[in-house]
Structure formats: C-alpha cells, structure tokens
Enzyme design. Structure first.
Site, PDB file in Angstrom:
ATOM      1  CG  HIS A   1      15.181  37.723  81.621  1.00 25.79           C
ATOM      2  ND1 HIS A   1      14.931  38.906  82.280  1.00 25.79           N
ATOM      3  CD2 HIS A   1      16.388  37.889  81.004  1.00 25.79           C
ATOM      4  CE1 HIS A   1      15.943  39.738  82.081  1.00 25.79           C
ATOM      5  NE2 HIS A   1      16.838  39.149  81.320  1.00 25.79           N
TER       6      HIS A   1
ATOM      7  CB  CYS B   1      20.212  36.998  81.120  1.00 25.56           C
ATOM      8  SG  CYS B   1      19.948  38.595  80.359  1.00 25.56           S
TER       9      CYS B   1
HETATM   10  P1  NAP Z   1      26.068  47.610  84.693  1.00 28.62           P
HETATM   11  O1  NAP Z   1      25.207  47.495  85.906  1.00 28.62           O
HETATM   12  O2  NAP Z   1      25.928  48.798  83.826  1.00 28.62           O
HETATM   13  O3  NAP Z   1      27.627  47.475  85.161  1.00 28.62           O
HETATM   14  C1  NAP Z   1      28.697  47.717  84.285  1.00 28.62           C
HETATM   15  C2  NAP Z   1      30.033  47.590  85.001  1.00 28.62           C
HETATM   16  O4  NAP Z   1      31.074  47.860  84.036  1.00 28.62           O
HETATM   17  C3  NAP Z   1      30.227  48.573  86.157  1.00 28.62           C
HETATM   18  O5  NAP Z   1      30.944  47.958  87.186  1.00 28.62           O
HETATM   19  C4  NAP Z   1      31.088  49.691  85.525  1.00 28.62           C
HETATM   20  O6  NAP Z   1      31.922  50.343  86.467  1.00 28.62           O
HETATM   21  C5  NAP Z   1      31.950  48.862  84.582  1.00 28.62           C
HETATM   22  N1  NAP Z   1      32.479  49.720  83.501  1.00 28.62           N
HETATM   23  C6  NAP Z   1      31.790  50.517  82.660  1.00 28.62           C
HETATM   24  N2  NAP Z   1      32.643  51.177  81.814  1.00 28.62           N
HETATM   25  C7  NAP Z   1      33.891  50.764  82.158  1.00 28.62           C
HETATM   26  C8  NAP Z   1      35.192  51.084  81.684  1.00 28.62           C
HETATM   27  N3  NAP Z   1      35.407  51.983  80.702  1.00 28.62           N
HETATM   28  N4  NAP Z   1      36.265  50.465  82.262  1.00 28.62           N
HETATM   29  C9  NAP Z   1      36.086  49.582  83.275  1.00 28.62           C
HETATM   30  N5  NAP Z   1      34.857  49.253  83.793  1.00 28.62           N
HETATM   31  C10 NAP Z   1      33.788  49.826  83.229  1.00 28.62           C
HETATM   32  O7  NAP Z   1      25.861  46.350  83.725  1.00 28.62           O
HETATM   33  P2  NAP Z   1      25.421  44.836  84.089  1.00 28.62           P
HETATM   34  O8  NAP Z   1      23.970  44.672  83.928  1.00 28.62           O
HETATM   35  O9  NAP Z   1      26.064  44.438  85.363  1.00 28.62           O
HETATM   36  O10 NAP Z   1      26.050  44.037  82.860  1.00 28.62           O
HETATM   37  C11 NAP Z   1      27.442  43.748  82.775  1.00 28.62           C
HETATM   38  C12 NAP Z   1      27.675  42.844  81.575  1.00 28.62           C
HETATM   39  O11 NAP Z   1      26.972  41.606  81.774  1.00 28.62           O
HETATM   40  C13 NAP Z   1      27.147  43.419  80.248  1.00 28.62           C
HETATM   41  O12 NAP Z   1      28.003  43.039  79.215  1.00 28.62           O
HETATM   42  C14 NAP Z   1      25.777  42.757  80.105  1.00 28.62           C
HETATM   43  O13 NAP Z   1      25.360  42.664  78.769  1.00 28.62           O
HETATM   44  C15 NAP Z   1      26.041  41.386  80.696  1.00 28.62           C
HETATM   45  N6  NAP Z   1      24.887  40.694  81.270  1.00 28.62           N
HETATM   46  C16 NAP Z   1      24.015  41.328  82.093  1.00 28.62           C
HETATM   47  C17 NAP Z   1      22.943  40.613  82.663  1.00 28.62           C
HETATM   48  C18 NAP Z   1      21.938  41.248  83.568  1.00 28.62           C
HETATM   49  O14 NAP Z   1      20.928  40.574  83.880  1.00 28.62           O
HETATM   50  N7  NAP Z   1      22.132  42.473  84.045  1.00 28.62           N
HETATM   51  C19 NAP Z   1      22.794  39.272  82.356  1.00 28.62           C
HETATM   52  C20 NAP Z   1      23.723  38.651  81.510  1.00 28.62           C
HETATM   53  C21 NAP Z   1      24.754  39.372  80.981  1.00 28.62           C
HETATM   54  P3  NAP Z   1      31.560  51.801  87.112  1.00 28.62           P
HETATM   55  O15 NAP Z   1      30.497  51.575  88.158  1.00 28.62           O
HETATM   56  O16 NAP Z   1      32.845  52.255  87.689  1.00 28.62           O
HETATM   57  O17 NAP Z   1      31.061  52.658  85.989  1.00 28.62           O
END
Ligand code: NAP
Length: 350
Positions: A242, A149
């Site tokens: 950000h 991001c």
């Molecule tokens: P998050 O809120 O922690 O969400 C993670 C997701 O992954 C949840 O839906 C979770 O499901 C699922 N998950 C976790 N363990 C799993 C497993 N073993 N099998 C299947 N699903 C699983 O994280 P996020 O911020 O959305 O980020 C997601 C990705 O995008 C990451 O790689 C992050 O680095 C990237 N990213 C994030 C942002 C940002 O601004 N947040 C920006 C760019 C990129 P449950 O709810 O069932 O646990």
C-alpha cells in the site's frame, strides 16, 4: 530442550492466514500446530483446500494438517486470527473465553475500549489494557489487535513525528494493493488498467484507528490523539504494498532535515529487545526522488518496515511525503507475530 509455544491459525486458508503460515515457518518461539477455516475447508488436508499464493512451498509440517473448525477446543496457547470480519468477532471472543491469547487482524475488536490496538514500536504501553479487559470480560485469555493495513504505515510514519513535533492535521490518499482485499478479492476485469476510488469502511478505519494508536494510556483507558485525519482510499492494480501520499501539519515547526533525522533514528522495544520479527529499522527514509515503489521496495527488511520518501514542503499544510508498506506482512500477519513476540517478552504468555 525448550519447547515452542503451540499456535493455531484461524482463517488459515486466506491471504492473511497464508502469510501467517509462511512467516511462522521455523519461528524460534512459535509452532503452528492447528489450522482452522470455514465449513468449506473443514475435515480436509490443508494442501487440498488452500489456494496457496506464496512464493515458497507450503511448510511440510502444515501441508498435511487437517483443517479444523474455528472452535476454541483447539489445542493452542495463541490463536493468530486472519478471519473474515463477518465471523471474527464472535470466534475471537470464544477463544479468549477459553483462555487463549488472540492476535487479531480483523476490524471487529480494534475499537473496543478495553482491547489494545498495538504497534510495538509506538504504543507498547497500551498492553496495560489487558488486565482491564480480563477483569471486564471475566476471561483468562485476551485479545490484542493490530491495525488496518493502511493505518499501519500512516501511524508508523506519523508516530515519531507526533512525539517530536506534535501532529495537528493529516491528509492521506492511499493507493492500495489488490491483495488487501483477500483472495480471490477484486475481480481482474474490475481492476486491470483501472483505479477504484472506494474501499468500504477503509477511510473511517484510518481516521479513527490512527488516533487510538497514537493516543495515551492513562492507566484506565486510551485518550485518543487530538488531531483530525482525512483519508481517501483507492484500490490500484498492484499485487502487494500500500502506497500513501500524506500531508501533515506540525505544532512545532521543523525542517525537512529534522523530520528525516527523527524518522531515521526512530526505534522501539522490538529493536531494543531484538524480537525475532523486528526489522532493524521500523522506518526507512529513501533519498531517491522516485522512491519508494511497491515493485522494488515492498520487501525491504522482510516487509516489516514502513518506507518513507519524497519528504518536501506542502503549500497547504507543513510537509508532505510518501509512505509504502507490505499490507499482508507488516500490515497484517507480521504485525500480529511481532505483537505476540512482545507479549512473550513482557511475560504475558507465562
Ligand atoms: P480472505 O483471503 O478472504 O480469507 C478469509 C479467511 O476466513 C479464510 O481462511 C476463510 O476460510 C475464513 N472464513 C470465512 N468465513 C468463515 C466462517 N464462516 N467460519 C470460519 N472461517 C471463515 O481474507 P484476508 O484478506 O486474509 O483477510 C482476513 C482478515 O484480515 C479480514 O478481517 C481483513 O479485513 C483483515 N486484513 C486483511 C489484510 C490484507 O492485506 N489482506 C490486511 C489487514 C487486515 P475458507 O477458505 O474456508 O472460506
């Protein structure tokens, strides 16, 4: 009557997954037909398991969907992935093997030599890696990634400058929102009234992803842009958005007015093709000396634009400026959706 393309959202319960669900509501081309997440959520209705943090209600058609496991038997042409990096790599591979087009937000495949890391306004030609990826991996599906991001907004601001004046050196210090850490993310007692001068892996991502995005596709692979980036990343008590302080050295000397003009006149295929999620201006330059600010500016053009301000001479390099962007919209889900729209417009979904 034309039918919409069925899409799955992997990691649908997370911060990025929720943004996918919100942004895909009423999308003219895509329809969310499947939501998938971890074992914790599987088998239950989406509305029961999600800690919904968006400012609009859960779309009616998604609210009642049963959460599925992240296995490639889901009925979808496109898988939008907001998966935790601990599992994203293998899961995304399995969907590509099953013939799916995977749009990933995770770090796992971004630096793979045969995976495009795309910002459509800047490097749509990197999609030329897709046939190479399919050949290398023997898959009918494929993976396209968007950047980390904070890299997104640095690259969107630097891209037009690199084209016009050739970037030679970059320093960047970030002030990153808590939503960038997902949900529940950073504990409130760690971040309230505080600044955390460390985000694991973030500086390295900014330093190499920027050079891949601004690199050149030579028909076989990506030749990385040849300038160093030094990044310092901080977590601050901001909800969304950000903010980055950037200093840049340019090979061709330019005036502040020329820099402003290049940024303001910048556009690319999403604007030319009028893709549904394309902002009218990918980069906006604000004139007020105390802007951009996340509270007031982060949702400009639906959060799909990079907002630049405070362009001024730098006493060490040539120029410095501030850039702001919405980390879960253009920095994540919105970027993937724009990439999918570009793929459709270019015939990769036929
Ligand atoms: P998050 O809120 O922690 O969400 C993670 C997701 O992954 C949840 O839906 C979770 O499901 C699922 N998950 C976790 N363990 C799993 C497993 N073993 N099998 C299947 N699903 C699983 O994280 P996020 O911020 O959305 O980020 C997601 C990705 O995008 C990451 O790689 C992050 O680095 C990237 N990213 C994030 C942002 C940002 O601004 N947040 C920006 C760019 C990129 P449950 O709810 O069932 O646990």
């Amino acid at each position: 009557m034309s039918e919409k393309i069925p899409v799955a959202v992997l990691g649908a319960t997370g911060a990025v997954g929720q943004k996918f669900i919100k942004l895909l509501q009423d999308h003219p081309w895509f329809e969310v037909t499947q939501v998938a997440a971890s074992e914790r959520s599987v088998g239950r209705r989406y509305e029961e398991v999600v800690a919904w943090k968006q400012n609009t209600p859960i779309p009616e058609s998604v609210r009642i969907l049963e959460v599925r496991p992240c296995t490639p038997d889901l009925d979808c042409r496109i898988a939008f992935s907001g998966l935790d990096a601990a599992v994203a790599g293998e899961v995304e591979d399995s969907f590509a093997r099953a013939g799916c087009v995977v749009l990933s937000n995770s770090k796992n495949h971004r630096m793979d030599a045969d995976v495009p890391l795309v910002i459509p306004e800047l490097n749509h030609d990197h999609l030329g890696l897709i046939p190479i990826q399919r050949r290398n991996r023997g898959t009918s599906g494929f993976i396209v990634t968007n950047s980390n991001c904070s890299t997104m907004f640095l690259a969107m601001a630097l891209g037009p400058l690199h084209r016009a004046f050739t970037v030679e050196k970059v320093f960047v210090a970030t002030m990153q929102a808590v939503s960038g850490a997902g949900y529940p993310g950073v504990p409130s007692l760690d971040i309230l009234g505080n600044v955390i001068p460390y985000i694991g892996g973030e500086e390295e991502k900014m330093e190499c992803e920027t050079r891949k995005i601004l690199g050149r596709f030579d028909g076989e692979g990506i030749e990385f842009a040849d300038f160093p980036v030094s990044a310092q990343c901080n977590r601050v008590a901001v909800e969304d958005g950000h903010t980055e302080s950037v200093s840049v050295q340019l090979r061709t000397k330019a005036s502040a007015q020329e820099i402003i003009q290049v940024l303001r006149e910048f556009y690319g295929p999403p604007q030319q093709l009028r893709l549904p999620s394309a902002p009218e201006h990918p980069v906006v330059v604000m004139g007020a000396q105390d802007r951009p600010q996340p509270r007031f500016d982060v949702n400009l053009y639906g959060g799909m634009t990079a907002i630049v301000g405070r362009i001024r001479p730098c006493s060490v390099l040539d120029f410095k400026f501030t850039v702001l962007g919405h980390n879960t919209v253009r920095g994540a889900a919105g970027a993937s959706i724009l990439n999918a729209e570009l793929l459709k417009a270019q015939g990769f979904l036929d």
